[in-house]
Design a protein around this motif. Structure first.
Motif, short mmCIF file in Angstrom:
data_model
loop_
_atom_site.label_atom_id
_atom_site.label_comp_id
_atom_site.label_asym_id
_atom_site.label_seq_id
_atom_site.Cartn_x
_atom_site.Cartn_y
_atom_site.Cartn_z
N VAL A 69 0.84 -1.21 0.00
CA VAL A 69 0.00 0.00 0.00
C VAL A 69 0.87 1.25 0.00
O VAL A 69 0.56 2.24 -0.69
N GLY A 70 1.97 1.22 0.75
CA GLY A 70 2.88 2.37 0.78
C GLY A 70 3.49 2.64 -0.58
O GLY A 70 3.61 3.80 -1.00
N VAL A 71 3.87 1.59 -1.29
CA VAL A 71 4.40 1.76 -2.65
C VAL A 71 3.33 2.33 -3.56
O VAL A 71 3.59 3.23 -4.38
N ALA A 72 2.11 1.80 -3.43
CA ALA A 72 1.01 2.31 -4.26
C ALA A 72 0.78 3.80 -4.03
O ALA A 72 0.45 4.54 -4.95
N ARG A 73 0.99 4.23 -2.79
CA ARG A 73 0.79 5.65 -2.45
C ARG A 73 1.83 6.56 -3.10
O ARG A 73 1.60 7.76 -3.25
N THR A 74 2.97 6.00 -3.49
CA THR A 74 4.04 6.81 -4.08
C THR A 74 4.01 6.83 -5.60
O THR A 74 4.78 7.55 -6.22
N LEU A 75 3.15 6.01 -6.19
CA LEU A 75 3.07 5.99 -7.65
C LEU A 75 2.41 7.27 -8.15
O LEU A 75 1.60 7.89 -7.46
N ARG A 76 2.76 7.64 -9.34
CA ARG A 76 2.23 8.87 -9.92
C ARG A 76 1.13 8.55 -10.92
O ARG A 76 1.34 7.80 -11.87
N GLY A 77 -0.03 9.13 -10.70
CA GLY A 77 -1.15 8.92 -11.61
C GLY A 77 -1.79 7.55 -11.43
O GLY A 77 -1.32 6.71 -10.66
N GLY A 78 -2.89 7.35 -12.12
CA GLY A 78 -3.57 6.08 -12.05
C GLY A 78 -4.45 5.96 -10.81
O GLY A 78 -4.58 6.88 -10.00
N ILE A 79 -5.02 4.78 -10.65
CA ILE A 79 -5.97 4.56 -9.57
C ILE A 79 -5.30 4.06 -8.29
O ILE A 79 -5.87 4.18 -7.20
N TRP A 80 -4.09 3.51 -8.40
CA TRP A 80 -3.46 2.90 -7.23
C TRP A 80 -3.21 3.87 -6.08
O TRP A 80 -3.45 3.52 -4.92
N PRO A 81 -2.70 5.07 -6.33
CA PRO A 81 -2.53 6.01 -5.20
C PRO A 81 -3.85 6.33 -4.50
O PRO A 81 -3.88 6.47 -3.26
N ARG A 82 -4.93 6.42 -5.25
CA ARG A 82 -6.24 6.72 -4.65
C ARG A 82 -6.73 5.55 -3.79
O ARG A 82 -7.24 5.75 -2.68
N LEU A 83 -6.57 4.33 -4.34
CA LEU A 83 -6.97 3.16 -3.55
C LEU A 83 -6.13 3.04 -2.29
O LEU A 83 -6.64 2.68 -1.22
N GLY A 84 -4.84 3.34 -2.40
CA GLY A 84 -3.97 3.29 -1.24
C GLY A 84 -4.40 4.29 -0.18
O GLY A 84 -4.41 3.98 1.03
N ARG A 85 -4.79 5.47 -0.61
CA ARG A 85 -5.22 6.49 0.35
C ARG A 85 -6.53 6.09 1.01
O ARG A 85 -6.70 6.29 2.22
N ILE A 86 -7.46 5.51 0.24
CA ILE A 86 -8.72 5.05 0.81
C ILE A 86 -8.46 3.99 1.87
O ILE A 86 -9.06 4.00 2.96
N TYR A 87 -7.55 3.07 1.58
CA TYR A 87 -7.22 2.01 2.54
C TYR A 87 -6.67 2.61 3.82
O TYR A 87 -7.11 2.28 4.93
N VAL A 88 -5.70 3.51 3.68
CA VAL A 88 -5.06 4.10 4.85
C VAL A 88 -6.05 4.88 5.69
O VAL A 88 -6.12 4.71 6.92
N GLU A 89 -6.85 5.72 5.06
CA GLU A 89 -7.79 6.55 5.81
C GLU A 89 -8.87 5.70 6.47
O GLU A 89 -9.34 6.03 7.57
#
Length: 242
Positions: free
Chosen positions: A44-64
């Protein structure tokens, strides 16, 4: 301390046997949840550092989601609510799991995913703390995204965040006590059972408090040794100059 060597009401052993059994379940839960948290939190942390796409958003939803819901509520969800949400056959099978596994597995998943949200933010911070030029240089050398994170970014990031990971491990060890609310007889639940049988509150909870303290100090010592062994040379030289 004489309480530990007194015979239990069922005559099958001594109270120290109860303490040791509770310690085994506590350590099993802590290490198992830590393994889940480290794997899921890293992804999830790696996903949060990616630029663009849906993965950073999904990572943020998971964390929050997992970080802002109280741990006790999450524990109740995995134990009480999840079997009711799943298809009837699956939910019934979960309810029929023999104790203590019926309590251990939900507690394991709950603690693992809850802690993963905290580790994910630490991994994100560790990766973002590295110079941006490293990613550009790796791309120039032909590294793909997976190789960039696996070989270059994550090894350095983990060295940076190792002190905070130590805190998280000690926290997850203490959070295992929440599992008593769903029937897992870990250390805290063991102290409660001893107190209910003997009414010697100070001795029952005093012994368990000392066990928690000793385990925490051992974990801190081990992680401190690992931290010193894996410290970045630049940080060592920087501290030496000070």
């Amino acid at each position: 301390m004489s309480l530990l060597f007194e015979t239990t009401p069922d005559g099958a052993g001594r109270y120290i046997d109860w303490i040791l059994n509770g310690l085994v379940w506590t350590l099993s839960l802590a290490f198992g949840a830590w393994a889940i948290a480290l794997v899921v939190g890293t992804l999830v942390g790696v996903a949060r550092t990616l630029r663009g796409g849906i993965w950073p958003r999904l990572g943020r939803i998971y964390v929050e989601t997992f970080r802002n819901i109280p741990l006790l509520v999450q524990m109740f969800f995995w134990y009480f609510a999840l079997p009711e949400i799943l298809p009837q056959r699956i939910g019934l099978a979960i309810k029929q799991i023999d104790p203590p596994w019926g309590s251990f597995v939900p507690a394991l998943i709950c603690l693992g995913l809850f802690t993963a949200a905290r580790i994910a933010e630490q991994v994100r911070a560790g990766v973002q703390a590295l110079p941006a030029g490293q990613s550009a240089a790796a791309s120039a050398l032909g590294f793909g995204r997976a190789g960039l994170y696996r070989v270059i970014l994550l090894p350095q990031a983990f060295r940076i965040i190792l002190p905070t990971l130590t805190n998280e491990f000690m926290t997850i060890f203490k959070n295992t006590s929440v599992a008593l609310t769903i029937g897992l007889v870990e250390l805290t639940a063991t102290a409660r059972e001893i107190n209910e049988n003997t009414f010697r509150t100070f001795e029952a909870y005093g012994v368990v408090t000392l066990v928690y303290l000793v385990i925490a100090l051992l974990a801190w010592s081990l992680m401190y040794w690992i931290e010193r062994a894996m410290q970045l040379p630049s940080l060592v030289s920087g501290s030496a100059r000070k």
